[in-house]
Scaffold this active site. Structure first.
Site, PDB file in Angstrom:
ATOM      1  N   SER A   8      18.075   8.450  52.675  1.00 44.70           N
ATOM      2  CA  SER A   8      19.312   8.396  51.704  1.00 44.70           C
ATOM      3  C   SER A   8      18.867   8.731  50.489  1.00 44.70           C
ATOM      4  O   SER A   8      18.386   8.152  49.688  1.00 44.70           O
ATOM      5  CB  SER A   8      19.860   6.918  51.713  1.00 44.70           C
ATOM      6  OG  SER A   8      21.076   6.885  50.911  1.00 44.70           O
ATOM      7  N   HIS A  32      20.371  11.832  54.523  1.00 45.54           N
ATOM      8  CA  HIS A  32      21.701  11.073  54.390  1.00 45.54           C
ATOM      9  C   HIS A  32      22.254  11.329  53.096  1.00 45.54           C
ATOM     10  O   HIS A  32      21.738  11.086  52.295  1.00 45.54           O
ATOM     11  CB  HIS A  32      21.164   9.804  54.909  1.00 45.54           C
ATOM     12  CG  HIS A  32      22.311   8.872  55.218  1.00 45.54           C
ATOM     13  ND1 HIS A  32      23.004   8.697  56.565  1.00 45.54           N
ATOM     14  CD2 HIS A  32      23.123   8.014  54.547  1.00 45.54           C
ATOM     15  CE1 HIS A  32      24.105   7.777  56.335  1.00 45.54           C
ATOM     16  NE2 HIS A  32      24.135   7.371  55.027  1.00 45.54           N
ATOM     17  N   ASP A  34      25.483   9.887  51.190  1.00 45.63           N
ATOM     18  CA  ASP A  34      26.394   8.844  50.767  1.00 45.63           C
ATOM     19  C   ASP A  34      27.497   9.150  50.266  1.00 45.63           C
ATOM     20  O   ASP A  34      27.215   9.405  48.730  1.00 45.63           O
ATOM     21  CB  ASP A  34      25.801   7.469  50.390  1.00 45.63           C
ATOM     22  CG  ASP A  34      24.920   6.750  51.451  1.00 45.63           C
ATOM     23  OD1 ASP A  34      25.425   6.503  52.438  1.00 45.63           O
ATOM     24  OD2 ASP A  34      23.959   6.378  50.880  1.00 45.63           O
ATOM     25  N   MET A  36      30.940   8.209  48.268  1.00 47.07           N
ATOM     26  CA  MET A  36      31.700   7.038  47.814  1.00 47.07           C
ATOM     27  C   MET A  36      32.843   7.481  46.718  1.00 47.07           C
ATOM     28  O   MET A  36      32.379   8.149  45.946  1.00 47.07           O
ATOM     29  CB  MET A  36      30.822   5.990  47.335  1.00 47.07           C
ATOM     30  CG  MET A  36      29.923   5.443  48.117  1.00 47.07           C
ATOM     31  SD  MET A  36      28.825   4.117  47.507  1.00 47.07           S
ATOM     32  CE  MET A  36      27.187   4.169  48.573  1.00 47.07           C
ATOM     33  N   HIS A  65      27.787  10.422  55.134  1.00 43.72           N
ATOM     34  CA  HIS A  65      28.442   9.237  55.434  1.00 43.72           C
ATOM     35  C   HIS A  65      29.744   8.944  54.410  1.00 43.72           C
ATOM     36  O   HIS A  65      29.404   8.608  53.333  1.00 43.72           O
ATOM     37  CB  HIS A  65      27.363   7.989  55.417  1.00 43.72           C
ATOM     38  CG  HIS A  65      27.932   6.640  55.648  1.00 43.72           C
ATOM     39  ND1 HIS A  65      27.146   5.544  55.089  1.00 43.72           N
ATOM     40  CD2 HIS A  65      29.046   6.357  56.054  1.00 43.72           C
ATOM     41  CE1 HIS A  65      27.887   4.437  55.374  1.00 43.72           C
ATOM     42  NE2 HIS A  65      29.062   4.868  55.870  1.00 43.72           N
ATOM     43  N   MET A  67      32.235   7.009  52.739  1.00 47.15           N
ATOM     44  CA  MET A  67      32.805   5.623  52.365  1.00 47.15           C
ATOM     45  C   MET A  67      33.872   6.051  51.687  1.00 47.15           C
ATOM     46  O   MET A  67      33.756   5.693  50.380  1.00 47.15           O
ATOM     47  CB  MET A  67      31.788   4.878  51.894  1.00 47.15           C
ATOM     48  CG  MET A  67      30.833   4.356  52.981  1.00 47.15           C
ATOM     49  SD  MET A  67      29.057   3.507  52.086  1.00 47.15           S
ATOM     50  CE  MET A  67      28.176   5.253  51.859  1.00 47.15           C
ATOM     51  N   MET A 136      26.706  -0.785  59.702  1.00 43.56           N
ATOM     52  CA  MET A 136      26.453  -1.019  58.352  1.00 43.56           C
ATOM     53  C   MET A 136      25.636  -2.404  58.368  1.00 43.56           C
ATOM     54  O   MET A 136      26.246  -3.393  58.896  1.00 43.56           O
ATOM     55  CB  MET A 136      27.723  -1.292  57.489  1.00 43.56           C
ATOM     56  CG  MET A 136      28.091   0.133  57.053  1.00 43.56           C
ATOM     57  SD  MET A 136      27.199   1.224  56.405  1.00 43.56           S
ATOM     58  CE  MET A 136      26.701   0.295  54.843  1.00 43.56           C
ATOM     59  N   ASP A 174      22.344   1.371  58.710  1.00 43.94           N
ATOM     60  CA  ASP A 174      22.310   1.800  57.270  1.00 43.94           C
ATOM     61  C   ASP A 174      22.382   0.585  56.313  1.00 43.94           C
ATOM     62  O   ASP A 174      23.374  -0.383  56.402  1.00 43.94           O
ATOM     63  CB  ASP A 174      23.541   2.716  56.980  1.00 43.94           C
ATOM     64  CG  ASP A 174      23.580   3.093  55.505  1.00 43.94           C
ATOM     65  OD1 ASP A 174      22.648   2.853  54.799  1.00 43.94           O
ATOM     66  OD2 ASP A 174      24.393   3.915  55.403  1.00 43.94           O
TER      67      ASP A 174
END
Length: 221
Positions: A8, A32, A34, A36, A65, A67, A136, A174
């Protein structure tokens, strides 16, 4: 099942993302990312322009991913930008079937993420629309949190549902994945592991990826 490691970049040096991606390019399977939005989770990270830049500079496929609120609107853009995998949250999607199908039609693998307290059985009927289920193992929003062992039974349940479906679906975890926790997650049935601090906090990120893979493979034999 083949073990995959997805470092990540949330734990990487944001000032040198291309170099950080290169540091794991010979050992990892995915990178990965993330995403957000400071709404669905209480943190703001990076968005589509950074994903596009990484796609142009990184040799590893991107595992995005999301979020975020309203993934139904935004997820297709990440697939169209060249992400190899796009995962949306069950808690945020209002039209998950349509969104997952759109991700796939754009050429990416489609994933569905579940927060630690979200039951997996309620989404069993969606397995036919998925390429990956993401469990998660921390509350989403921040890196560096401790692994939640309370999720292990849910990982086992997800593995059983996947096996019963006879579909080729990956099971990703994750949050808090490290040398101390990866074997427990692998034994429970996970086969794709997101690791942030355990990789980018190491002196040699590539070696850290190799070591994590070895541990996970040992736990599944």
């Amino acid at each position: 099942m083949a073990i995959q490691i997805s470092p990540s970049i949330l734990s990487a040096d944001f000032a040198h993302l291309a170099a950080e991606a290169e540091a794991v390019s010979q050992s990892a399977d995915w990178l990965h990312v993330d995403v957000m939005d400071n709404h669905f989770v209480p943190n703001l990270t990076l968005g589509l322009p950074v994903v596009e830049a990484l796609r142009a500079s990184a040799s590893l496929p991107l595992d995005c991913h999301l979020m975020i609120e309203d993934p139904d609107r935004w997820a297709p853009s990440f697939a169209e930008a060249g992400a190899g995998s796009v995962t949306i949250h069950a808690e945020a999607a209002r039209s998950p079937v349509r969104t997952l199908r759109t991700i796939r039609s754009s050429g990416a693998r489609a994933g569905l993420a579940l927060n630690p307290v979200t039951p997996v059985d309620g989404y069993a009927e969606l397995l036919g629309e998925l390429d990956m289920v993401l469990m998660m193992t921390v509350e989403p929003g921040f890196g560096g949190q401790p692994f939640l062992d309370m999720v292990l039974p849910k990982i086992r349940r997800a593995r059983a549902l996947i096996n019963d479906s006879d579909a080729d679906i990956w099971l990703q975890v994750d949050g808090g994945v490290s040398a101390e926790t990866i074997e427990r997650a692998a034994e429970a049935g996970a086969d794709v592991f997101v690791a942030g601090s355990a990789v980018y906090g190491a002196d040699d990120p590539g070696h850290a990826v190799d070591a994590l893979r070895t541990q996970a493979e040992k736990a599944t034999h």
